[in-house]
Design a protein around this motif. Structure first.
Motif, PDB file in Angstrom:
ATOM      1  N   GLU A  39       0.890  -1.273   0.152  1.00 22.08           N
ATOM      2  CA  GLU A  39      -0.010   0.044   0.099  1.00 22.08           C
ATOM      3  C   GLU A  39       0.788   1.254   0.131  1.00 22.08           C
ATOM      4  O   GLU A  39       1.931   1.116   0.741  1.00 22.08           O
ATOM      5  CB  GLU A  39      -1.025   0.018   1.252  1.00 22.08           C
ATOM      6  CG  GLU A  39      -1.963  -0.963   1.292  1.00 22.08           C
ATOM      7  CD  GLU A  39      -2.894  -1.004   2.349  1.00 22.08           C
ATOM      8  OE1 GLU A  39      -2.896   0.192   2.856  1.00 22.08           O
ATOM      9  OE2 GLU A  39      -3.478  -1.964   2.870  1.00 22.08           O
ATOM     10  N   SER A  40       0.463   2.341  -0.554  1.00 24.53           N
ATOM     11  CA  SER A  40       1.032   3.409  -0.831  1.00 24.53           C
ATOM     12  C   SER A  40       0.420   4.514  -0.430  1.00 24.53           C
ATOM     13  O   SER A  40      -0.198   5.135  -1.091  1.00 24.53           O
ATOM     14  CB  SER A  40       1.719   3.781  -2.232  1.00 24.53           C
ATOM     15  OG  SER A  40       2.239   4.867  -2.330  1.00 24.53           O
ATOM     16  N   ARG A  41       0.328   4.942   0.943  1.00 23.46           N
ATOM     17  CA  ARG A  41      -0.485   6.029   1.442  1.00 23.46           C
ATOM     18  C   ARG A  41       0.097   6.491   3.103  1.00 23.46           C
ATOM     19  O   ARG A  41       0.930   5.389   3.544  1.00 23.46           O
ATOM     20  CB  ARG A  41      -2.051   5.539   1.769  1.00 23.46           C
ATOM     21  CG  ARG A  41      -2.031   4.325   2.457  1.00 23.46           C
ATOM     22  CD  ARG A  41      -3.534   4.031   2.449  1.00 23.46           C
ATOM     23  NE  ARG A  41      -3.729   2.499   3.430  1.00 23.46           N
ATOM     24  CZ  ARG A  41      -3.872   2.626   4.786  1.00 23.46           C
ATOM     25  NH1 ARG A  41      -3.682   3.751   5.692  1.00 23.46           N
ATOM     26  NH2 ARG A  41      -4.089   1.574   5.406  1.00 23.46           N
ATOM     27  N   PRO A  42      -0.077   7.359   3.614  1.00 21.26           N
ATOM     28  CA  PRO A  42       0.455   7.656   4.844  1.00 21.26           C
ATOM     29  C   PRO A  42      -0.157   6.639   5.895  1.00 21.26           C
ATOM     30  O   PRO A  42      -1.269   6.012   5.937  1.00 21.26           O
ATOM     31  CB  PRO A  42      -0.258   9.108   5.281  1.00 21.26           C
ATOM     32  CG  PRO A  42      -0.554   9.661   3.784  1.00 21.26           C
ATOM     33  CD  PRO A  42      -0.850   8.546   2.825  1.00 21.26           C
ATOM     34  N   GLY A  43       0.722   6.599   6.934  1.00 20.56           N
ATOM     35  CA  GLY A  43       0.599   5.471   8.023  1.00 20.56           C
ATOM     36  C   GLY A  43       0.911   4.321   7.857  1.00 20.56           C
ATOM     37  O   GLY A  43       0.641   3.110   8.393  1.00 20.56           O
ATOM     38  N   VAL A  44       1.597   3.938   6.681  1.00 22.70           N
ATOM     39  CA  VAL A  44       1.931   2.433   6.065  1.00 22.70           C
ATOM     40  C   VAL A  44       3.365   2.537   6.190  1.00 22.70           C
ATOM     41  O   VAL A  44       4.205   3.136   5.820  1.00 22.70           O
ATOM     42  CB  VAL A  44       1.380   2.195   4.612  1.00 22.70           C
ATOM     43  CG1 VAL A  44       1.782   0.575   4.542  1.00 22.70           C
ATOM     44  CG2 VAL A  44      -0.342   2.053   4.985  1.00 22.70           C
ATOM     45  N   VAL A  45       3.730   1.319   6.909  1.00 22.14           N
ATOM     46  CA  VAL A  45       5.344   1.083   6.863  1.00 22.14           C
ATOM     47  C   VAL A  45       5.793  -0.465   6.633  1.00 22.14           C
ATOM     48  O   VAL A  45       4.803  -1.394   6.931  1.00 22.14           O
ATOM     49  CB  VAL A  45       6.075   1.546   7.970  1.00 22.14           C
ATOM     50  CG1 VAL A  45       6.028   3.122   8.233  1.00 22.14           C
ATOM     51  CG2 VAL A  45       5.563   0.553   9.205  1.00 22.14           C
ATOM     52  N   SER A  46       6.897  -0.772   6.184  1.00 24.32           N
ATOM     53  CA  SER A  46       7.366  -2.029   6.090  1.00 24.32           C
ATOM     54  C   SER A  46       8.250  -2.358   7.130  1.00 24.32           C
ATOM     55  O   SER A  46       8.204  -3.484   7.688  1.00 24.32           O
ATOM     56  CB  SER A  46       8.197  -2.189   4.811  1.00 24.32           C
ATOM     57  OG  SER A  46       7.371  -2.169   3.751  1.00 24.32           O
ATOM     58  N   GLU A  47       9.015  -1.426   7.650  1.00 20.92           N
ATOM     59  CA  GLU A  47       9.790  -1.636   8.991  1.00 20.92           C
ATOM     60  C   GLU A  47       9.641  -0.479  10.072  1.00 20.92           C
ATOM     61  O   GLU A  47       9.769   0.586   9.473  1.00 20.92           O
ATOM     62  CB  GLU A  47      11.396  -1.782   8.540  1.00 20.92           C
ATOM     63  CG  GLU A  47      11.586  -2.934   7.771  1.00 20.92           C
ATOM     64  CD  GLU A  47      13.060  -2.895   7.360  1.00 20.92           C
ATOM     65  OE1 GLU A  47      14.018  -4.055   7.523  1.00 20.92           O
ATOM     66  OE2 GLU A  47      13.718  -1.860   6.887  1.00 20.92           O
ATOM     67  N   LEU A  48       9.387  -0.823  11.385  1.00 16.96           N
ATOM     68  CA  LEU A  48       9.618   0.078  12.292  1.00 16.96           C
ATOM     69  C   LEU A  48      10.975   0.220  12.783  1.00 16.96           C
ATOM     70  O   LEU A  48      11.866  -0.828  12.919  1.00 16.96           O
ATOM     71  CB  LEU A  48       8.755  -0.127  13.684  1.00 16.96           C
ATOM     72  CG  LEU A  48       7.369   0.027  13.435  1.00 16.96           C
ATOM     73  CD1 LEU A  48       6.470  -0.666  14.281  1.00 16.96           C
ATOM     74  CD2 LEU A  48       7.047   1.425  13.408  1.00 16.96           C
ATOM     75  N   MET A  59      -5.393  17.517  -0.112  1.00 14.58           N
ATOM     76  CA  MET A  59      -5.343  16.119  -0.480  1.00 14.58           C
ATOM     77  C   MET A  59      -6.528  15.450  -0.760  1.00 14.58           C
ATOM     78  O   MET A  59      -7.491  15.734   0.081  1.00 14.58           O
ATOM     79  CB  MET A  59      -4.080  15.169   0.187  1.00 14.58           C
ATOM     80  CG  MET A  59      -2.913  16.109   0.610  1.00 14.58           C
ATOM     81  SD  MET A  59      -1.847  15.079   1.861  1.00 14.58           S
ATOM     82  CE  MET A  59      -3.197  15.034   3.219  1.00 14.58           C
ATOM     83  N   PRO A  60      -6.759  14.693  -1.499  1.00 16.90           N
ATOM     84  CA  PRO A  60      -8.055  13.817  -1.598  1.00 16.90           C
ATOM     85  C   PRO A  60      -7.986  12.612  -0.612  1.00 16.90           C
ATOM     86  O   PRO A  60      -7.209  12.135  -0.449  1.00 16.90           O
ATOM     87  CB  PRO A  60      -7.845  13.207  -3.196  1.00 16.90           C
ATOM     88  CG  PRO A  60      -6.391  12.844  -3.375  1.00 16.90           C
ATOM     89  CD  PRO A  60      -5.966  14.055  -2.806  1.00 16.90           C
ATOM     90  N   LEU A  61      -9.233  12.344  -0.210  1.00 13.61           N
ATOM     91  CA  LEU A  61      -9.495  11.214   0.823  1.00 13.61           C
ATOM     92  C   LEU A  61      -9.133  10.013   0.148  1.00 13.61           C
ATOM     93  O   LEU A  61      -9.483   9.710  -1.301  1.00 13.61           O
ATOM     94  CB  LEU A  61     -10.712  11.164   1.202  1.00 13.61           C
ATOM     95  CG  LEU A  61     -11.274  10.152   2.146  1.00 13.61           C
ATOM     96  CD1 LEU A  61     -10.550  10.052   3.373  1.00 13.61           C
ATOM     97  CD2 LEU A  61     -12.898   9.931   2.239  1.00 13.61           C
ATOM     98  N   ILE A  62      -8.306   9.152   0.713  1.00 17.93           N
ATOM     99  CA  ILE A  62      -8.104   7.750   0.285  1.00 17.93           C
ATOM    100  C   ILE A  62      -8.867   6.652   1.076  1.00 17.93           C
ATOM    101  O   ILE A  62      -8.592   6.786   2.282  1.00 17.93           O
ATOM    102  CB  ILE A  62      -6.335   7.310   0.414  1.00 17.93           C
ATOM    103  CG1 ILE A  62      -5.676   8.366  -0.225  1.00 17.93           C
ATOM    104  CG2 ILE A  62      -6.259   5.856   0.090  1.00 17.93           C
ATOM    105  CD1 ILE A  62      -4.162   8.023  -0.131  1.00 17.93           C
TER     106      ILE A  62
END
Length: 495
Positions: free
Chosen positions: A82-91, A255-258
């Motif tokens: 997913e490409s959106r704010p709040g998403v990560v692969s590694e903390l 920004m548009p809502l996702i």
């Protein structure tokens, strides 16, 4: 002049990290700013439309906790799809974040900005955030440090932000009315208590406005992000824009809502729609009378790496970084040389544009939307079938201006399978609805036919040309051919 930085780029994968045109922070619109502010902006890809043709950014995910809940947010960890704010692969720990930043700086020398934007709120994770900033300000002083925050804890953090030489802060402000805020934020965590409803929204709004005023008083550059939510705050954001400008914000990013259901957000599950491209443009245009508007935002992941519009994060996972053998001293020297070359290129282009500016003829014509396929440097240099996004420009008798970007699906892999993906191609053409021209470096016969059938004219005649110049050249050709009068517009609308 040839930029050495171009040799450090990987082969393009069709993701565009640049656009051209006026999007709220071009040189002409910065004329009213002080030299000090211009200096802060000129190589910041998220704050300057001009700079993001050339410079890269990265985010480090060191801030897992959040002190508010938004109906449009669902933080996800260990997620690469997913490409959106709040998403990560590694903390990351602060130590890992510093190591990753140094590795990226050595391998992507045009990276100028390090931001902490989540996946929670950086100021709800003060110790981890400031430990990261403190180390980087010492070890990598040429990298600009930025933070993005919801603003709830901002007033108490302003002094510390200033102490660490953080001169760029983004605040997400979706409302200035608690009635509206109660529809966006189900709760906040404030003074060790969870507070709900209008009371929670009122506290958040007060803290955001106070923090904004304090940052401006410190000379810290402030960008305001706002999420456009149809039926909730879309009619309210023009007022938000007016107020934050009055208080000294430099740039507003609407920004548009996702809200896809698969993301698992409240809005997504409940069926709240996002805005159409036309709705977003209309709101941005209505706000632009009050302050400069940012239109090149890509709503990045909390661990994004690379140019805007691309994500090279999978090249810099911690296991890969451990195996890298990097001469940091040599890398820092290389960075300086490349930055100087980029700045010289940018200055040369500005001077050339001013020197060769031609007054447009008096035209009684309508505006036209054009889609552009590009992989960078402000030129048309991408095959139609390789583009993962198109940049949308509006051409008119006033000139060319950048409007937005629209993401598409990659349907052509360069082999014989392209003809098997008609559904993806058709979807991409629908994505370009409203555009009358597509400018690209090359295009195949099949998409050419389907674009024409949809009323969109493909054009591959301006490969490697400056985007704005090409857009206006095509527009003038359309005008000379009589395609831009009101009768033509009505016929197109009835088609």
């Amino acid at each position: 002049m040839e930029l050495p930085v171009l040799n450090d780029q990987p082969e393009s994968k069709g993701e565009s990290g640049c656009s051209a045109g006026s999007c709220g922070s071009t040189d002409d619109q910065l004329d009213h700013l002080s030299d000090e502010i211009r200096e802060k902006v000129q190589n910041h890809p998220c704050y300057s439309e001009d700079a993001h043709h050339y410079f890269a950014r990265m985010h480090v995910a060191v801030a897992p906790a959040c002190n508010i809940q938004c109906h449009y947010c669902n933080r996800k960890y260990d997620c690469a799809n997913e490409s959106r704010p709040g998403v990560v692969s590694e903390l990351l720990s602060p130590q890992q974040a510093v190591k990753k930043t140094m590795a990226v700086a050595a391998n992507i020398p045009q990276m100028t900005v390090l931001g902490i934007a989540g996946p929670g709120d950086p100021l709800a994770n003060l110790e981890r955030t400031f430990e990261t900033f403190q180390t980087l300000s010492r070890d990598a002083p040429d990298i600009k440090l930025c933070v993005s925050t919801n603003g709830l804890a901002l007033p108490d953090a302003v002094e510390e932000l200033a102490k660490h030489n953080i001169d760029h802060v983004t605040i997400t402000i979706n409302c200035v009315d608690p009635e509206v805020g109660a529809k966006i934020y189900p709760w906040i965590y404030w003074n060790n208590r969870r507070i709900k409803g209008k009371k929670a929204a009122k506290i958040l709004i007060k803290q955001q406005q106070k923090g904004l005023e304090m940052l401006v008083a410190k000379g810290i550059l402030v960008k305001v992000n706002s999420v456009m939510i149809p039926g909730v705050n879309d009619q309210h954001l023009a007022e938000v824009s007016r107020i934050v400008k009055e208080k000294g914000a430099f740039l507003h990013n609407v920004m548009p809502l996702i809200a896809e259901a698969e993301h698992g957000t409240f809005y997504g599950v409940m069926g709240q729609r996002g805005p159409t491209a036309d709705e977003l443009q209309a709101l941005q245009d209505s706000c632009s009378g009050d302050m400069n508007m940012m239109r090149h935002c890509r709503q990045c992941r909390a661990d994004a790496v690379g140019m805007l519009g691309e994500d090279r994060g999978d090249e810099f996972t911690m296991d890969k970084i451990e195996d890298m053998d990097i001469d940091y001293q040599a890398a820092m020297v290389k960075r300086k040389v490349i930055h100087q070359a980029i700045e010289a290129e940018m200055n040369e282009k500005r001077a050339s544009k001013e020197e060769h500016t031609i007054a447009l003829p008096k035209l009684n014509t309508r505006p036209v939307l054009m889609a552009v396929a590009t992989s960078g440097q402000g030129v048309i240099n991408m095959h139609f079938g390789h583009a993962k996004e198109f940049l949308i420009y509006e051409a008119s008798s006033e000139g060319a201006r950048f409007i937005s970007h629209r993401k598409t699906e990659l349907y052509c892999s360069g082999d014989d399978s392209c003809g098997e993906a008609e559904t993806a191609l058709e979807k991409n053409i629908r994505t370009l609805e409203g555009c009358e021209v597509v400018l690209c470096s090359k295009i195949g016969f099949e998409p050419w036919e389907q674009l024409e059938a949809a009323g969109i004219q493909p054009n591959g005649e301006h490969a490697m040309e400056d985007i704005e110049a090409a857009v206006m050249a095509v527009y003038l050709e359309m005008a000379e051919a009589g395609k831009l009068d009101e009768t033509t517009q009505q016929k197109r609308a009835n088609a």
